[in-house]
Design a protein around this motif. Structure first.
Motif, PDB file in Angstrom:
ATOM      1  N   TYR A 289       0.854  -1.191   0.000  1.00 55.16           N
ATOM      2  CA  TYR A 289       0.000   0.000   0.000  1.00 55.16           C
ATOM      3  C   TYR A 289       0.890   1.241   0.000  1.00 55.16           C
ATOM      4  O   TYR A 289       2.009   1.230   0.526  1.00 55.16           O
ATOM      5  CB  TYR A 289      -0.952  -0.019   1.197  1.00 55.16           C
ATOM      6  CG  TYR A 289      -0.310   0.224   2.542  1.00 55.16           C
ATOM      7  CD1 TYR A 289      -0.286   1.495   3.106  1.00 55.16           C
ATOM      8  CD2 TYR A 289       0.266  -0.827   3.264  1.00 55.16           C
ATOM      9  CE1 TYR A 289       0.292   1.723   4.344  1.00 55.16           C
ATOM     10  CE2 TYR A 289       0.849  -0.618   4.496  1.00 55.16           C
ATOM     11  CZ  TYR A 289       0.854   0.658   5.029  1.00 55.16           C
ATOM     12  OH  TYR A 289       1.434   0.883   6.256  1.00 55.16           O
ATOM     13  N   GLN A 290       0.357   2.271  -0.609  1.00 55.24           N
ATOM     14  CA  GLN A 290       1.093   3.520  -0.786  1.00 55.24           C
ATOM     15  C   GLN A 290       0.689   4.509   0.291  1.00 55.24           C
ATOM     16  O   GLN A 290      -0.479   4.635   0.640  1.00 55.24           O
ATOM     17  CB  GLN A 290       0.804   4.115  -2.167  1.00 55.24           C
ATOM     18  CG  GLN A 290       1.807   5.152  -2.630  1.00 55.24           C
ATOM     19  CD  GLN A 290       3.074   4.519  -3.176  1.00 55.24           C
ATOM     20  OE1 GLN A 290       3.050   3.404  -3.690  1.00 55.24           O
ATOM     21  NE2 GLN A 290       4.187   5.251  -3.067  1.00 55.24           N
ATOM     22  N   ASP A 291       1.688   5.192   0.841  1.00 58.78           N
ATOM     23  CA  ASP A 291       1.428   6.257   1.812  1.00 58.78           C
ATOM     24  C   ASP A 291       2.332   7.428   1.428  1.00 58.78           C
ATOM     25  O   ASP A 291       3.489   7.485   1.831  1.00 58.78           O
ATOM     26  CB  ASP A 291       1.714   5.774   3.236  1.00 58.78           C
ATOM     27  CG  ASP A 291       1.369   6.838   4.276  1.00 58.78           C
ATOM     28  OD1 ASP A 291       0.795   7.885   3.901  1.00 58.78           O
ATOM     29  OD2 ASP A 291       1.663   6.616   5.464  1.00 58.78           O
ATOM     30  N   GLY A 292       1.776   8.338   0.616  1.00 60.25           N
ATOM     31  CA  GLY A 292       2.590   9.446   0.126  1.00 60.25           C
ATOM     32  C   GLY A 292       3.622   8.936  -0.851  1.00 60.25           C
ATOM     33  O   GLY A 292       3.314   8.227  -1.818  1.00 60.25           O
ATOM     34  N   GLN A 293       4.870   9.272  -0.590  1.00 61.22           N
ATOM     35  CA  GLN A 293       5.958   8.842  -1.453  1.00 61.22           C
ATOM     36  C   GLN A 293       6.519   7.466  -1.060  1.00 61.22           C
ATOM     37  O   GLN A 293       7.412   6.953  -1.730  1.00 61.22           O
ATOM     38  CB  GLN A 293       7.089   9.885  -1.387  1.00 61.22           C
ATOM     39  CG  GLN A 293       6.691  11.260  -1.882  1.00 61.22           C
ATOM     40  CD  GLN A 293       6.323  11.247  -3.358  1.00 61.22           C
ATOM     41  OE1 GLN A 293       6.991  10.607  -4.169  1.00 61.22           O
ATOM     42  NE2 GLN A 293       5.253  11.952  -3.714  1.00 61.22           N
TER      43      GLN A 293
END
Length: 298
Positions: free
Chosen positions: A30-34
């Motif tokens: 999962y992506q969290d910002g950069q």
């Protein structure tokens, strides 16, 4: 040289965890910002989960460990058992099916956990020790090992005063204090089995030498000795009903011989035979039977 792990290696390892039949890890990203993170999609999943056979073995092990509960030196087992049951969903048989020979009322047993931790943490200690019938004294000990013999616990460690290993019974230790000094690593005991290979019990006499001990038994007691050898060096002769062991004679050996009572005779060595004779004579004195070579008075 500094060791580093490349991103490529991490991706390879994650893929291996997913595809390996033994792991089958449900990994999601999962992506969290950069930043990108990876985690298991199933809560509580672990790649070290056990097979059915391993769980069955663990179940039996938990029940064995539970048999130690109630003994002061193993009170910490309760927390371990609770964690194992929660982690691996194993059950605990409420009926105790194992029994260990232990004296829970033994004086000094409450020091077991404390001394155990000193050994694990390589912590030098000073003990106040009071031998039977002698004044108490202090000793610096670098503790290495705990040993049980004949329902008593003993701690072994390096004693700088004697530059050798000293053995102390827990029930005679009156006080224990930690010392703020460097720990002296074990270069003497290393393997406890090898260290005690030539003796019975915990006493290794100074300048003692291994001797051949030949004991002759009554027919019934000989069968007992066959089933429960006196020492791992024991060799038996069915024709003469003798058991031969090779050990350094000590007080523990004498106690075992005397424990067989009239069912044993020391054939060799002569000095041990004479020592047992003298002990038996002293016993006869206590019962007033020494008037006629330990025979009942006429």
């Amino acid at each position: 040289m500094e060791t580093t792990v490349s991103k490529r290696q991490i991706y390879v390892d994650l893929k291996e965890m997913e595809l390996s039949p033994s792991m089958q890890a449900p990994i999601v990203a999962y992506q969290d910002g950069q930043r990108k993170y990876y985690r298991y999609s199933r809560e509580g999943f672990s790649i070290v989960d056990l097979t059915d056979d391993e769980l069955l073995g663990l179940d039996a092990t938990v029940n064995m460990l539970a048999s130690f509960r109630g003994m002061p030196q193993f009170d910490w087992m309760t927390d371990i058992i609770r964690k194992l049951k929660k982690k691996y969903k194993v059950s605990e048989n409420q009926r105790n099916i194992l029994s260990f020979d232990s004296n829970v009322d033994l004086r000094g047993i409450d020091r077991f956990k404390e001394l155990f931790n000193f050994i694990i943490n390589e912590q030098p200690i000073k003990i106040t020790y009071e031998p039977f019938g002698k004044p108490a004294f202090d000793a610096e000990i670098h503790p290495y090992y705990l040993k049980q013999y004949n329902n008593r616990w003993f701690i072994l460690g390096y004693n700088p005063e004697y530059k050798d290993i000293s053995v102390f019974a827990l029930d005679r230790i009156k006080k224990v204090d930690s010392l703020n000094i460097d720990f002296i690593q074990d270069t003497i005991i290393e393997d406890p089995f090898d260290y005690f290979f030539d003796v019975i019990g915990t006493t290794i006499p100074n300048h003692g030498e291994v001797e051949k001990i030949v004991l002759k038994f009554s027919p019934k007691r000989y069968q007992y000795v066959l089933a429960k050898p006196i020492h791992h060096t024991q060799k038996t002769d069915d024709n003469t009903l003798t058991a031969t062991i090779e050990v350094i004679p000590n007080k523990e050996l004498e106690a075992i011989i005397l424990g067989f009572g009239k069912d044993v005779e020391v054939l060799e060595p002569e000095h041990l035979r004479n020592e047992i004779i003298e002990i038996m004579k002293e016993s006869c004195k206590k019962y007033g039977l020494l008037k006629n070579d330990c025979k009942s008075p006429q």
